[in-house]
Structure formats: structure tokens, C-alpha cells
Scaffold this active site. Sequence first.
Site, PDB file in Angstrom:
ATOM      1  N   HIS A 142       0.818  -1.215   0.000  1.00  0.00           N
ATOM      2  CA  HIS A 142       0.000   0.000   0.000  1.00  0.00           C
ATOM      3  C   HIS A 142       0.852   1.265   0.000  1.00  0.00           C
ATOM      4  O   HIS A 142       0.373   2.342  -0.403  1.00  0.00           O
ATOM      5  CB  HIS A 142      -0.935  -0.008   1.218  1.00  0.00           C
ATOM      6  CG  HIS A 142      -2.204   0.746   1.019  1.00  0.00           C
ATOM      7  ND1 HIS A 142      -2.321   1.817   0.160  1.00  0.00           N
ATOM      8  CD2 HIS A 142      -3.435   0.593   1.579  1.00  0.00           C
ATOM      9  CE1 HIS A 142      -3.561   2.295   0.205  1.00  0.00           C
ATOM     10  NE2 HIS A 142      -4.256   1.558   1.044  1.00  0.00           N
ATOM     11  N   ASP A 188      -9.789  -7.945 -17.385  1.00  0.00           N
ATOM     12  CA  ASP A 188      -9.988  -9.080 -18.292  1.00  0.00           C
ATOM     13  C   ASP A 188      -8.649  -9.442 -18.939  1.00  0.00           C
ATOM     14  O   ASP A 188      -8.080  -8.654 -19.694  1.00  0.00           O
ATOM     15  CB  ASP A 188     -11.017  -8.698 -19.360  1.00  0.00           C
ATOM     16  CG  ASP A 188     -11.400  -9.865 -20.265  1.00  0.00           C
ATOM     17  OD1 ASP A 188     -10.705 -10.900 -20.248  1.00  0.00           O
ATOM     18  OD2 ASP A 188     -12.397  -9.734 -21.002  1.00  0.00           O
TER      19      ASP A 188
END
Length: 457
Positions: free
Chosen positions: A161, A379
Site C-alpha cells: 500500500h 480481463d
Amino acid sequence: MLQYVELPDCFYPTPPVTIPPSAPTPKQSLYLSNLDDQKFLRFSIKYLFLFKKSVSFDTLKSSLARVLVDYYPLAGRLRTSIEEDHNKLEVDCNGEGAVFAEAFMDASAEELLESSKLPNKSWRKLLYRVEAQSFLDVPPLVIQVTSLRCGGMILCTAINHCLCDGIGTSQFLHAWAHLTTNPTTNLTITPFHWRHVLRSQNPAQVKLPHPSYTRTKLTPQVDLFTWMQTQSLVATSFTFGPTEVLRLKKHSRVPRNTTTFEAVAAHTWRSWVRSLNLGPTVTVKLLFSVNVRKKLNLPEGFYGNGFVLACAESSVWDLVSSDDNFHHVVKLVQQAKGDLSEECVRSMIDLLEDKKVRTDLSTSLVISQWSRLGLEDVDFGEGKPVHMGPLTSDVYCLFLPVVGDAKAVRVLVSVPESVVERFQGYMMINESWEKDHGDGDVNNTNNINGVACVMRK
């Protein structure tokens, strides 16, 4: 109600490998801004994607090596700053590479789909654990791709992070997916890695109060966060469809000016506080992430932490004393967002120069929004995921996308086992709201779609 599902063990046909960038990258130290370098962010965000069809390991490794040329800090290693305060971190952009693990699990996508909505400890098997002495020794990017019996796959990523936020993660994953399906093309968005645009002023100028933060030397009167670390936590999941969101907005009395996030966040915060049975004079806070890229005019493709925590606060009494004050709670959330001017954000960056300052978690519910980042649209060439979410659940609250319904939002948060039933009850949307406020065009329901599925962590 979902049942506890213990996942089978993963089989690793080969040891994990390190994937370096496929071309030379800059060898340098990358400065981390005060927004990157908060102790609050010293962990890896763990994402899970479930696909019905798999992509070959070799294809994914090849495109990963290619995308790391542009996203080269993810191939580096964190270290304490050489030139600045030893408490400050930086990235050694050394091109060492990301960890990539190949695995197989004797399970099908259909078997995992429902149970994946409520993470439990056994799901951690889906991400290779790097043995390390400290947080700094864990590579910024760790990936495990697990093939399933049905021909599907699970992709798990752990992204440090300190290097990026959710927007940056989505940007990276879409770039990786793009190069997987279009290996001879260039990226549509070039990442901008320099965080000097977020340097603090010299001297620091803290001109405004920042209730999201406190100093470590102050001892809170009530410390819910520490108490929760000692409790048996239970993951809860609530899906708010368009009908429920509309009902919440109308109950706020200003539906046209209330966003989905504001309405659901206000309802979740209020339900969380009510379930904990706190004293009426206790001050409670809602901390939630707000993207400030446009507010600070950050460059396109900015790849760092470009968010701050907005803070709504209230006494317990003012928050929950009446069933008819929901509009007041919504206004607190809206005001917290509105207070984040450019001057406020710059003042916050300067405040974080003081390393004694930390995020005030003592009586706070923290909400991180993943539902508007496009993560559910990643995708790799064989279709979008049928599920995306976190690998595990903790005391922070996540707003997650609902695959197939862009107007819905799923709330995932773990609460102490002793308050689960109360929390579930308060999260139920009372149908009397629509009667009181004339919501005649909304279908009557006394439930949240897919409500209150619970599971031990």
C-alpha cells in the site's frame, strides 16, 4: 446463510519464481510522499479474482515482465531512506522483480463462487506467503495464480500500500491485462511515478485541524480498535441493490444531492455504532478514503497514494438517539467530504511531517471504497471475473463492486461475535422509512438483497 467452507490445500508444481522487468529500468531511489509513508499503510492490499476460464502461466509471466518495465517500482524493494529521516521509507528501484507462484487446487469455480463472498482464514492458502524478517523484506508485488479443476483460475495479488492506492492498483492490473491480450501494443495510460508533487512545504504549514489524526502520546478515553483486536471477529456481508440504495437516499430527505456512497456509508456507520452499545457522550468517527488527484491537479496516470481520509465525527447520542435523524448522519458525511479543500489536503500533508502523528483508529469505523475502481472489469483475455474482493476480512469496512450490477454495492466488515446479531438487525432497512417519507415508487422489502451472510474469520 453461507456456510463455512474450508478450502483444500494448494499444490505447487514448481517453486515460486521472481519475474524481473523484461527490459532495463531506471536504477534509483524513489521518494515516497507523506501520504505514501503513513504507518497506517504499511501493509499489502490483497485482492482476489475468480475467473471461469484460465490463462496460461507462461502468458501471464511474459506480460507481467513487460508491464513491470513501466511499473518498475513494483519490481524494486522498500527500504529506509538513505538521505532522509531513518523513519521514512523509499523504494530501491533495483529491478529485482515480483514474486510469481503457480498453484493448483482441487476445486471448481462454482464451488468457490458463493463462499468467496465471505473470506475466512483458509482462503489465505490462495496467496503464497513470503517468509520475511520484517515488512520491508516482503517484495512490493506478490502474485499467485491457482488453476482450478474446472479449467478456471484464481488470481491473488498482494500490492504494498505504500506504493499505491486502489486507483493505482486498478491502473496496474488493467495495464497487465491489456498487455496480456495485446502484447504488441503500448499502454493506454503511462504511469507517473514521481511523488515530489506531494512534498510538504518548508517550513510545514499546518493551518487547519485534522480530526482523522492524533498523536501517539495521547491515550484515548475509549479504544475500540484495540479491543476489537482481542475479540473473535465475524465477517458480515450486505448487498445493497438499486432499490435499497434509493430507499436510503430518500430517507436522507435530499435524495438528489445524496450519492450512493454517502447514503450507504452513513447507514453502515450508524448501524456499527448502535450495535456496540457505547456511552452517549463518546465521540465516534467515520474515516473514509477520498481521491484527491483532481483537487491537487496531479498528473494523469499518477501512481502513488492520491487519497486522504475524510473524517465525520459525532457524539453517540447525536448519531443514534432518534430513528428519524438519518438525514443528520448523511450531512455529516457530506460535510466531511466538502471540508477537503486543496488547502486542507496540503495542510494534512504538512501535518504528517510529524512522525508522532498517526491515524486515529480508537473509535473509528474506516471505510475503503473498491466499488468504483473498475476492478471487476479486469480481463486477461478469457472474460471478466465472476467474483472480485479481498483475500481476507478485517475490522476495516470495504465497499465492494457487485459483478453484473454496476448500481449495487456490497458492504463487507468484520465485527465482534458478541454484536453480530445486533449489527445485522440495524443494517436491515426498515420499510417504515418509505411510509414515513412517501417512497411509494419503491418496491416494498424489509430486507437487503443478499443480506447478513455471516461467517467466522
